[in-house]
Enzyme design. Structure first.
Site, PDB file in Angstrom:
ATOM      1  N   HIS A  86      22.885  69.127 -11.262  1.00 20.93           N
ATOM      2  CA  HIS A  86      23.888  70.864 -11.780  1.00 20.93           C
ATOM      3  C   HIS A  86      23.913  70.902 -13.574  1.00 20.93           C
ATOM      4  O   HIS A  86      23.345  71.101 -14.072  1.00 20.93           O
ATOM      5  CB  HIS A  86      24.808  71.510 -11.046  1.00 20.93           C
ATOM      6  CG  HIS A  86      24.452  71.464  -9.587  1.00 20.93           C
ATOM      7  ND1 HIS A  86      25.841  71.471  -9.123  1.00 20.93           N
ATOM      8  CD2 HIS A  86      23.260  71.919  -9.091  1.00 20.93           C
ATOM      9  CE1 HIS A  86      24.821  72.125  -7.914  1.00 20.93           C
ATOM     10  NE2 HIS A  86      23.862  71.758  -7.633  1.00 20.93           N
ATOM     11  N   HIS A 245      20.606  79.723  -6.371  1.00 20.64           N
ATOM     12  CA  HIS A 245      20.966  78.794  -6.544  1.00 20.64           C
ATOM     13  C   HIS A 245      19.864  77.412  -6.282  1.00 20.64           C
ATOM     14  O   HIS A 245      19.670  76.003  -7.294  1.00 20.64           O
ATOM     15  CB  HIS A 245      22.109  77.892  -5.820  1.00 20.64           C
ATOM     16  CG  HIS A 245      22.771  76.442  -5.393  1.00 20.64           C
ATOM     17  ND1 HIS A 245      23.785  76.315  -7.055  1.00 20.64           N
ATOM     18  CD2 HIS A 245      22.262  75.456  -5.281  1.00 20.64           C
ATOM     19  CE1 HIS A 245      23.977  75.100  -7.136  1.00 20.64           C
ATOM     20  NE2 HIS A 245      23.362  74.656  -5.656  1.00 20.64           N
ATOM     21  N   ASP A 249      18.455  74.091  -8.619  1.00 28.65           N
ATOM     22  CA  ASP A 249      17.927  72.605  -8.494  1.00 28.65           C
ATOM     23  C   ASP A 249      16.655  71.952  -8.028  1.00 28.65           C
ATOM     24  O   ASP A 249      16.349  71.319  -9.106  1.00 28.65           O
ATOM     25  CB  ASP A 249      18.289  72.479  -6.769  1.00 28.65           C
ATOM     26  CG  ASP A 249      19.802  72.586  -6.042  1.00 28.65           C
ATOM     27  OD1 ASP A 249      20.771  72.457  -6.849  1.00 28.65           O
ATOM     28  OD2 ASP A 249      20.154  72.569  -4.664  1.00 28.65           O
ATOM     29  N   HIS A 272      15.538  69.444  -2.341  1.00 27.99           N
ATOM     30  CA  HIS A 272      15.182  68.286  -3.259  1.00 27.99           C
ATOM     31  C   HIS A 272      14.553  67.499  -3.211  1.00 27.99           C
ATOM     32  O   HIS A 272      13.308  66.817  -3.880  1.00 27.99           O
ATOM     33  CB  HIS A 272      17.052  67.573  -3.843  1.00 27.99           C
ATOM     34  CG  HIS A 272      18.010  68.160  -3.822  1.00 27.99           C
ATOM     35  ND1 HIS A 272      18.605  68.617  -5.640  1.00 27.99           N
ATOM     36  CD2 HIS A 272      19.579  68.804  -3.101  1.00 27.99           C
ATOM     37  CE1 HIS A 272      19.329  69.270  -5.145  1.00 27.99           C
ATOM     38  NE2 HIS A 272      19.837  69.125  -4.377  1.00 27.99           N
TER      39      HIS A 272
END
Length: 309
Positions: A86, A245, A249, A272
């Site tokens: 973040h 969100h 990421d 991720h």
């Protein structure tokens, strides 16, 4: 707040700024100091703080990633730093090329689960140009990675800039299937992505706790879902906050390329691990990209790139 400098020059912070909070996974308090960095140094984490007995400086680059298990960790052992995504997204989205991040704990504090506090800190410090040209990664050919039904790809963008097309799919309410597209600019990053919070399922909590994860997660820094409803009293900040969100990421993960990316990112059910696998594939495929300088960038509008729950 200072105005955004020319995209042809590298940038850094104008002054140091401090934030404090608790790590979402470690549950431990941490204090970070964001400071100006030299031209060409990129973003560097200094583990333990400059006065600490721990002496480890870690460049925020894909080659230094040691884990992508629910968050991104760089470095190893006592010198590692977790949950950097973040903060990296905020630096990236606001066009900060070089910075030093002194941290006295093992994990970047979660703040409210979004990048909003980091954006506010960068605005307080200000962003200034450095006397060195900015370079970028220009996509020349598509690259793609898959993991079962999930996939992610980067491809050339004829109009220049950085473009995102992210789709997520979770069974049942309140998420289901969501897709959002965005041509990134600092203004759109601020308005559409920076405030989107991380999310999790209450049913996963015990498993995560046994694994030493989510020890600092709470309704203050996570959108919590149970029995197909949102437990946070204030509800969502956006109707599609979940996919926003995920885009945040993506931005943080791809920042580990070490330079802005000029191209188009697309993913389905990504995270991720997939984002970093895509970045590693790109960097290992020389014909897929070209390093370009300020002159080329001025003809191709760019935004800094860099993209779990």
């Amino acid at each position: 707040m200072r105005s955004r400098p020319s995209t042809n020059l590298q940038t850094t912070l104008a002054a140091a700024v401090t934030l404090e909070g608790v790590g979402a996974h470690s549950g431990r308090p941490a204090r970070i100091v964001l400071s100006p960095g030299d031209a060409g140094s990129g973003v560097v984490f200094s583990r333990g703080g400059r006065a600490s007995a721990v002496d480890a400086s870690i460049a925020a680059l894909a080659r230094n990633v040691s884990s992508t298990d629910l968050s991104v960790r760089i470095g190893a052992g006592e010198g590692s730093v977790a949950t950097i995504e973040h903060l990296m997204a905020a630096l990236n989205g606001l066009g900060v090329d070089n910075a030093v991040v002194d941290i006295d704990g093992p994990e970047v504090p979660a703040m409210d689960g979004s990048a909003a506090a980091f954006v506010a800190a960068i605005d307080e410090a200000g962003v200034v140009p450095l006397p060195a040209p900015r370079r970028a990664i220009l996509l020349r050919a598509p690259v793609r990675v898959c993991d079962g039904a999930a996939w992610a790809e980067l491809a050339p963008a004829p109009a220049g800039g950085f473009h995102m097309d992210v789709e997520i799919s979770f069974p049942g309410a309140p998420i289901g299937r969501m897709r959002r597209r965005l041509s990134l600019t600092p203004a759109r990053f601020r308005a559409e992505l920076a405030r989107a919070r991380t999310f999790g399922f209450l049913g996963d909590a015990e498993r995560l706790w046994r694994s030493g994860l989510a020890l600092g997660a709470s309704l203050d820094n996570t959108v919590v879902i149970a029995e197909e409803r949102i437990l946070n009293p204030e509800g969502l900040r956006f109707a599609d906050e979940f996919v926003r969100h995920k885009m945040l990421d993506v931005l943080g993960d791809l920042a580990l390329a070490g330079a802005p990316i000029i191209g188009a990112f697309r993913s389905y059910r990504g995270g991720h691990r997939l984002n970093l696998a895509l970045l590693e594939t790109l960097l290992a495929t020389p014909g897929a990209y070209e390093i370009v300088g300020a002159a080329e960038q001025s003809a191709r509008p760019t935004a800094r790139v860099g993209a779990g729950r």
